[in-house]
Design a protein around this motif. Structure first.
Motif, short mmCIF file in Angstrom:
data_model
loop_
_atom_site.label_atom_id
_atom_site.label_comp_id
_atom_site.label_asym_id
_atom_site.label_seq_id
_atom_site.Cartn_x
_atom_site.Cartn_y
_atom_site.Cartn_z
N ALA A 7 0.84 -1.19 0.00
CA ALA A 7 0.00 0.00 0.00
C ALA A 7 0.88 1.24 0.00
N ARG A 8 0.55 2.16 -0.88
CA ARG A 8 1.32 3.39 -0.96
C ARG A 8 0.35 4.57 -0.89
N ARG A 9 0.21 5.32 -1.96
CA ARG A 9 -0.75 6.43 -1.98
C ARG A 9 -2.07 5.94 -2.59
N ASP A 10 -2.54 4.79 -2.08
CA ASP A 10 -3.78 4.20 -2.58
C ASP A 10 -4.48 3.50 -1.41
N LEU A 11 -4.80 4.27 -0.39
CA LEU A 11 -5.32 3.72 0.86
C LEU A 11 -6.83 3.54 0.77
N ARG A 12 -7.25 2.54 -0.02
CA ARG A 12 -8.68 2.33 -0.27
C ARG A 12 -8.88 0.93 -0.82
N LEU A 13 -10.13 0.49 -0.77
CA LEU A 13 -10.53 -0.76 -1.41
C LEU A 13 -11.19 -0.50 -2.75
N PHE A 195 -13.04 9.60 7.81
CA PHE A 195 -11.96 8.73 7.37
C PHE A 195 -12.45 7.43 6.74
N ARG A 196 -13.61 6.95 7.13
CA ARG A 196 -14.08 5.68 6.59
C ARG A 196 -14.39 5.83 5.11
N GLU A 197 -13.95 4.84 4.33
CA GLU A 197 -14.02 4.94 2.88
C GLU A 197 -15.44 5.11 2.37
#
Length: 442
Positions: A7-13, A195-197
């Motif tokens: 995980a990098r700059r893609d903190l999501r599902l 914060f929650r996606e």
């Protein structure tokens, strides 16, 4: 066989190609490297990262491991732990991101493993939009036209949190609660941050459905709540620009088109930095001779007054105080404060860019450096150096009822508020004189 998602700059599902590819043939483990470079971040920004990672860990049932160390060390150790022969990650294009992924690739290759880069933080990756002769665009409008013509893939389906394998605990796991505590509930920015996606996607959909239509007409008004407030989510990779473009695609109003162009500016700046990495520190165009910039004690005092919001120019001071108190500043005001620092005070843009790096919650390296160069007249398709914002005229036009400045300057119209530190007219004339002199010598 288990694969590994770095995980990098893609903190999501949602809409995460690298994670989807990691899950394509098997369950995937997931790791984020809390690198020493993050120690340079502000407390507020590192707290936001910690809370974002905490939310993603919750959304993945605790599967995301967050470990301290250089990325090469962390990723290799995680790959060995689950015996992952392939690591999947989004590709970065900034100089630091390129160096980091190069080090990870080398460490994995030396251990008989390899990394595959899938996707990026952009709808169209830097380097893909080129002129007919194969050279990069230097002007935004033709870039925008070519970028739109190039197009982008539809948003990817959400990744499955059920197909993430849990990494065994490691001694160097990061205490996210400890980092998140840098900013508690008393911080004025945090009651407004989600914060929650799922909630972030809902907020984006709500903006597109109800507010984007007035975006073109009102986006420059800091006294109105007319911006998307999505810059943080884009910077941290909590939402992908392609997702936003997918939401905008059915719309034909001017607001949607202007908002799309703002996303394109983000990609233009990333493309510029990819082709000209020296732009992160050096002007792409020289506008003044080195001796014409302010240096020494006088420059330091002027910079301090600007940084602390006590220049005596209300729109400048309100913006700098909003930045100090929240880690965010309205985009129109960012241009005004930057113009004042560079063109009224003649402080080099790099000092302002560094201050923004240390304070912005939505800091994006390419955006920050190239936006500063745009205002300074030194970048690609920049505002001409001779275009110098008048802070008072900008105030009258964009905060006509003084609601914005009154919010951030409680002592306005009292003896406690300082008089203007300079005469704008005289500063403008001096700057233009020096500019024309320097231009004549080149």
């Amino acid at each position: 066989m288990t694969s590994l998602w770095w995980a990098r700059r893609d903190l999501r599902l949602h809409d995460n190609p690298a994670l989807l590819e990691a899950q394509r043939t098997a369950d995937a483990a997931a790791v984020f490297a809390w690198t020493p470079a993050l120690h340079w971040w502000s407390g507020r920004r590192s707290a936001h990262l910690a809370r974002s990672l905490w939310s993603l860990r919750e959304d993945t049932g605790g599967a995301l491991a967050v470990r301290r160390g250089e990325a090469a060390q962390v990723v290799l150790a995680a790959a060995r732990q689950v015996d992952a022969r392939v690591v999947f990650a989004a590709q970065e294009f900034s100089p630091a991101g390129v160096a980091e992924q190069g080090a990870v690739a080398a460490a994995l290759e030396a251990d008989g493993r390899h990394v595959e880069f899938v996707g990026s933080p952009y709808a169209v990756a830097p380097g893909r939009v080129l002129k007919s002769d194969g050279t990069p665009y230097r002007v935004f409008t033709p870039f925008l036209e070519s970028w739109r013509a190039h197009g982008w893939r539809a948003p990817a389906i959400p990744a499955s949190p059920d197909r993430l394998a849990r990494l065994a605990p490691a001694d160097n796991d990061v205490d996210l609660d400890l980092h998140a505590a840098h900013c508690d509930a008393t911080d004025p920015v945090y009651p407004q941050v989600e914060f929650r996606e799922a909630r972030l996607l809902e907020a984006a959909e709500d903006f597109v459905a109800h507010d984007v239509e007035r975006y073109a007409a009102e986006r420059d008004r800091p006294d109105l709540d007319a911006t998307s407030h999505l810059s943080r989510e884009l910077a941290f990779g909590q939402i992908h620009p392609r997702t936003l473009l997918g939401m905008l695609s059915p719309l034909r109003n001017e607001g949607a088109r202007v908002f799309q162009s703002q996303l394109a500016w983000r990609e233009f700046h990333a493309d510029t930095l990819w082709h000209a990495p020296q732009a992160q520190r050096h002007s792409l165009t020289v506008v003044l001779d080195e001796d014409d910039w302010a240096h020494g004690a006088a420059a330091d005092a002027a910079f301090a007054a600007w940084r602390e919001g006590r220049t005596g120019f209300t729109l400048v001071d309100a913006g700098m105080r909003q930045l100090a108190q929240t880690g965010w500043m309205h985009n129109r005001v960012r241009m005004v404060v930057a113009s004042f620092l560079v063109k009224d005070l003649r402080v080099p843009w790099q000092r302002g860019a560094e201050h923004f790096r240390r304070t912005l919650l939505d800091y994006d390296h390419a955006q920050n450096q190239l936006n500063w160069q745009w205002v300074a007249g030194t970048g690609r398709d920049a505002s001409p150096f001779f275009r110098i914002f008048n802070p008072r005229t900008q105030l009258e036009r964009f905060d006509p009822h003084l609601r914005y400045v009154q919010r951030w300057i409680p002592e306005l119209d009292t003896p406690a508020y300082p008089a203007p530190m300079i005469d704008h007219r005289e500063a403008r004339e001096t700057t233009l004189h020096l500019y024309h002199q320097a231009k004549a010598r080149r």
